[in-house]
Design an enzyme around this catalytic site. Sequence first.
Site, PDB file in Angstrom:
ATOM      1  N   SER A  10      -3.301   3.775   0.901  1.00 36.13           N
ATOM      2  CA  SER A  10      -2.706   2.957  -0.173  1.00 36.13           C
ATOM      3  C   SER A  10      -1.996   1.736  -0.097  1.00 36.13           C
ATOM      4  O   SER A  10      -1.580   0.953  -0.708  1.00 36.13           O
ATOM      5  CB  SER A  10      -2.333   3.883  -1.444  1.00 36.13           C
ATOM      6  N   GLY A  11      -1.441   1.952   1.066  1.00 34.43           N
ATOM      7  CA  GLY A  11      -0.569   0.786   1.679  1.00 34.43           C
ATOM      8  C   GLY A  11      -1.306  -0.219   2.066  1.00 34.43           C
ATOM      9  O   GLY A  11      -2.857  -0.480   2.018  1.00 34.43           O
ATOM     10  N   TYR A  12      -0.854  -1.495   2.567  1.00 34.71           N
ATOM     11  CA  TYR A  12      -1.356  -2.794   2.950  1.00 34.71           C
ATOM     12  C   TYR A  12      -2.177  -2.479   4.324  1.00 34.71           C
ATOM     13  O   TYR A  12      -3.502  -2.932   4.286  1.00 34.71           O
ATOM     14  CB  TYR A  12      -0.376  -3.641   3.287  1.00 34.71           C
ATOM     15  N   CYS A 151       2.179  -5.328  15.375  1.00 35.31           N
ATOM     16  CA  CYS A 151       1.720  -6.593  15.138  1.00 35.31           C
ATOM     17  C   CYS A 151       2.638  -7.624  15.912  1.00 35.31           C
ATOM     18  O   CYS A 151       1.553  -8.451  16.774  1.00 35.31           O
ATOM     19  CB  CYS A 151       1.856  -7.017  13.636  1.00 35.31           C
ATOM     20  N   ASN A 312      -0.941 -10.226  10.772  1.00 35.90           N
ATOM     21  CA  ASN A 312      -0.175  -9.067  11.061  1.00 35.90           C
ATOM     22  C   ASN A 312      -1.090  -7.934  10.394  1.00 35.90           C
ATOM     23  O   ASN A 312      -1.056  -6.612  11.296  1.00 35.90           O
ATOM     24  CB  ASN A 312       1.120  -9.037  10.482  1.00 35.90           C
TER      25      ASN A 312
END
Length: 345
Positions: A10-12, A151, A312
């Site tokens: 559910s995160g980026y 990143c 990123n």
Amino acid sequence: MLRVAVVGASGYIGGELLRLLLGHPRVTVTVATSGRHAGKRVDGPHPNLRGTTDLTFLDPGRLAAAKDQYDVLFLATPHKETMGRMPEYLSLADQVIDLSGDFRLRDPQVYERHYGVPHTAPELIPGFATGLPEWHRKEIRGSDRISVPGCMATAGVLALRPLSEAGLIHGEVQVDARTGSSGSGVSAGSANLHAERSGAMRIFAPNSHRHQAEITQATGLPVRMTATGVEAVRGVQVLCRVSLTDGADERAVRRAYREAYADEPFVRVVAQKRGLYRLPEPKILSGSNYCDVGFDIDEESRTALVVGALDNLVKGGSGNAVQCLNVRHGWPERLGLEFTGLHPN
């Protein structure tokens, strides 16, 4: 079709994994976990996925019960927590691709120094291949455990390592890293409210950012790193100031990059004398799996500014993970990663 599960979806980073994997021609996404959104559709927190999937989030506690539904686990789970659950994850799937920071550093003492807690599963660290295909393709091909770099570390390593390998750098390297707000994650807290972040250039790591240790580990160079949050949503740009060895000139530097990356599908050398985008710029890389690297040399001082830029969330995370999956299975590395970025953006 290879069946994959995304843990922490559910995160980026989890959302980017879903976006890329749902479009991958040889992969089926069968499970996506989220404790907060269990039972809800994945296109709720990821509205860009509307119309592409009917998948709903599975509670992470039910991951073991669903183990017959997937072959590969992608872990978009928090640093410091992932290592404690890694034995369980390894028992659930033939292959695990980890995007947390817990298995990137080879020395547990270095991990503790940069993450602030002891490593709870140091015996598992040697079993993980470093998930950076440009420099670890052979290890990735033979490994069922892959740890994807951070990143800013990816940008720094890809920018610096060709020069380090060629013996063109001496002395300490100063890395000035800039990153957009998505790098802080979906639950970043009050520091990343729009009212606090907008218009700011916040130095959130004046010294010794944890990605500094990854760059040192990968290049063998003594690195000092500062990280600054800028107003962009996506993007990383690292500016690396280096001292050149005797005899190192522009021709030698350009040759080192060309020899290192001539056959790489996702690294481009961008070092032009003029033009709006004469050095690597993350804005035009948004959504793509490219990392652009470049340089500018000051002949008088025998120094160079070495630059790396990427998205990123893609080459700095989920795209790199998918590229590793392609390498591991002997597929063309561009599969599922063909998007070129946008201009203007």
